[in-house]
Motif scaffolding. Sequence first.
Motif, PDB file in Angstrom:
ATOM      1  N   UNK A   1       0.797  -1.237   0.000  1.00 17.76           N
ATOM      2  CA  UNK A   1       0.000   0.000   0.000  1.00 17.76           C
ATOM      3  C   UNK A   1       0.829   1.286   0.000  1.00 17.76           C
ATOM      4  N   UNK A   2       2.103   1.181  -0.300  1.00 15.55           N
ATOM      5  CA  UNK A   2       2.946   2.380  -0.369  1.00 15.55           C
ATOM      6  C   UNK A   2       2.603   3.201  -1.607  1.00 15.55           C
ATOM      7  N   UNK A   3       2.725   4.503  -1.493  1.00 12.94           N
ATOM      8  CA  UNK A   3       2.556   5.405  -2.636  1.00 12.94           C
ATOM      9  C   UNK A   3       3.901   5.794  -3.232  1.00 12.94           C
ATOM     10  N   UNK A   4       4.999   5.300  -2.656  1.00 20.42           N
ATOM     11  CA  UNK A   4       6.345   5.648  -3.114  1.00 20.42           C
ATOM     12  C   UNK A   4       6.742   4.730  -4.268  1.00 20.42           C
ATOM     13  N   UNK A   5       7.146   5.321  -5.380  1.00 20.95           N
ATOM     14  CA  UNK A   5       7.401   4.534  -6.582  1.00 20.95           C
ATOM     15  C   UNK A   5       8.627   5.054  -7.317  1.00 20.95           C
ATOM     16  N   UNK A   6       9.310   4.125  -7.988  1.00 22.44           N
ATOM     17  CA  UNK A   6      10.390   4.461  -8.916  1.00 22.44           C
ATOM     18  C   UNK A   6      10.052   3.792 -10.238  1.00 22.44           C
ATOM     19  N   UNK A   7      10.751   4.170 -11.288  1.00 15.86           N
ATOM     20  CA  UNK A   7      10.635   3.504 -12.588  1.00 15.86           C
ATOM     21  C   UNK A   7      11.987   2.890 -12.887  1.00 15.86           C
ATOM     22  N   UNK A   8      12.002   1.563 -13.077  1.00 20.39           N
ATOM     23  CA  UNK A   8      13.273   0.865 -13.265  1.00 20.39           C
ATOM     24  C   UNK A   8      13.237  -0.015 -14.502  1.00 20.39           C
ATOM     25  N   UNK A   9      14.392  -0.103 -15.130  1.00 22.40           N
ATOM     26  CA  UNK A   9      14.562  -0.949 -16.321  1.00 22.40           C
ATOM     27  C   UNK A   9      14.351  -2.403 -15.930  1.00 22.40           C
ATOM     28  N   UNK A  10      13.706  -3.142 -16.818  1.00 24.01           N
ATOM     29  CA  UNK A  10      13.537  -4.582 -16.623  1.00 24.01           C
ATOM     30  C   UNK A  10      14.349  -5.327 -17.674  1.00 24.01           C
ATOM     31  N   UNK A  11      14.600  -6.595 -17.410  1.00 30.59           N
ATOM     32  CA  UNK A  11      15.478  -7.396 -18.272  1.00 30.59           C
ATOM     33  C   UNK A  11      14.895  -7.663 -19.657  1.00 30.59           C
ATOM     34  N   UNK A  12      13.565  -7.698 -19.746  1.00 31.72           N
ATOM     35  CA  UNK A  12      12.936  -8.063 -21.017  1.00 31.72           C
ATOM     36  C   UNK A  12      12.888  -9.564 -21.235  1.00 31.72           C
ATOM     37  N   UNK A  13      13.290 -10.326 -20.245  1.00 31.44           N
ATOM     38  CA  UNK A  13      13.247 -11.791 -20.324  1.00 31.44           C
ATOM     39  C   UNK A  13      12.022 -12.285 -19.575  1.00 31.44           C
ATOM     40  N   UNK A  14      11.440 -13.376 -20.069  1.00 38.82           N
ATOM     41  CA  UNK A  14      10.275 -13.912 -19.395  1.00 38.82           C
ATOM     42  C   UNK A  14       9.887 -15.271 -19.922  1.00 38.82           C
ATOM     43  N   UNK A  15       8.724 -15.727 -19.476  1.00 40.33           N
ATOM     44  CA  UNK A  15       8.209 -17.047 -19.795  1.00 40.33           C
ATOM     45  C   UNK A  15       6.766 -16.934 -20.264  1.00 40.33           C
ATOM     46  N   UNK A  16       6.428 -17.665 -21.325  1.00 39.25           N
ATOM     47  CA  UNK A  16       5.050 -17.661 -21.824  1.00 39.25           C
ATOM     48  C   UNK A  16       4.155 -18.407 -20.830  1.00 39.25           C
ATOM     49  N   UNK A  17       3.101 -17.711 -20.397  1.00 34.71           N
ATOM     50  CA  UNK A  17       2.109 -18.326 -19.514  1.00 34.71           C
ATOM     51  C   UNK A  17       0.932 -18.867 -20.302  1.00 34.71           C
ATOM     52  N   UNK A  18       0.563 -18.149 -21.370  1.00 39.15           N
ATOM     53  CA  UNK A  18      -0.596 -18.514 -22.175  1.00 39.15           C
ATOM     54  C   UNK A  18      -0.450 -17.887 -23.552  1.00 39.15           C
ATOM     55  N   UNK A  19      -1.225 -18.381 -24.505  1.00 34.16           N
ATOM     56  CA  UNK A  19      -1.148 -17.848 -25.863  1.00 34.16           C
ATOM     57  C   UNK A  19      -2.435 -18.142 -26.615  1.00 34.16           C
ATOM     58  N   UNK A  20      -2.637 -17.380 -27.670  1.00 38.46           N
ATOM     59  CA  UNK A  20      -3.772 -17.601 -28.560  1.00 38.46           C
ATOM     60  C   UNK A  20      -3.378 -17.092 -29.942  1.00 38.46           C
ATOM     61  N   UNK A  21      -3.856 -17.783 -30.957  1.00 44.97           N
ATOM     62  CA  UNK A  21      -3.665 -17.326 -32.332  1.00 44.97           C
ATOM     63  C   UNK A  21      -5.044 -16.953 -32.869  1.00 44.97           C
ATOM     64  N   UNK A  22      -5.202 -15.681 -33.223  1.00 48.54           N
ATOM     65  CA  UNK A  22      -6.456 -15.223 -33.817  1.00 48.54           C
ATOM     66  C   UNK A  22      -6.403 -15.503 -35.311  1.00 48.54           C
ATOM     67  N   UNK A  23      -7.392 -16.216 -35.806  1.00 44.05           N
ATOM     68  CA  UNK A  23      -7.445 -16.564 -37.221  1.00 44.05           C
ATOM     69  C   UNK A  23      -8.394 -15.662 -37.995  1.00 44.05           C
ATOM     70  N   UNK A  24      -8.870 -14.639 -37.336  1.00 38.30           N
ATOM     71  CA  UNK A  24      -9.722 -13.641 -37.963  1.00 38.30           C
ATOM     72  C   UNK A  24      -9.102 -12.269 -37.709  1.00 38.30           C
ATOM     73  N   UNK A  25      -9.120 -11.398 -38.707  1.00 38.34           N
ATOM     74  CA  UNK A  25      -8.603 -10.048 -38.534  1.00 38.34           C
ATOM     75  C   UNK A  25      -9.682  -9.177 -37.896  1.00 38.34           C
TER      76      UNK A  25
END
Length: 137
Positions: free
Chosen positions: A50-74
């Motif tokens: 519940x803190x209101x104190x915040x910074x903005x920090x660079x992230x690694x850009x690395x991660x893991x897919x949790x879920x996915x979907x392929x839309x076959x309609x535009x």
Amino acid sequence: MDIAPTPAPVPLVHDIPFWESVEQQDLKLQRCADCGQFRYPAGPICAQCNSEQVTWERVSGKGTILSWVVFHKTYLPAYPAPHTVIAVRLDEGPIIISNLEGPEPEGSWIDERVSLRYVTMPDGVVLPRFELDRTAS
């Protein structure tokens, strides 16, 4: 040939630094200055402490897919079918919904490692996207 416009982000007051970091191709997320919890989407207080104190920090850009979907309609001209959307848990914790660029994983996509890349759309809008991380073991 007309270029399909990319749907514009609608940043709220807390999202502005996020979209500025995307445009600069240097992804930063909000982080609680008290407990250190990264959060996305950005907000006025930390859900952990519940803190209101915040910074903005660079992230690694690395991660893991949790879920996915392929839309076959535009649905939007800027995103012609087939259009792949993935949910990625960043190594720092937050989940980001984005798109997969490049080759698709074989078999199950769940737990596949991905890396952030920036894509400049035909109309000049820069978006964060992900690709399979071929260096992951």
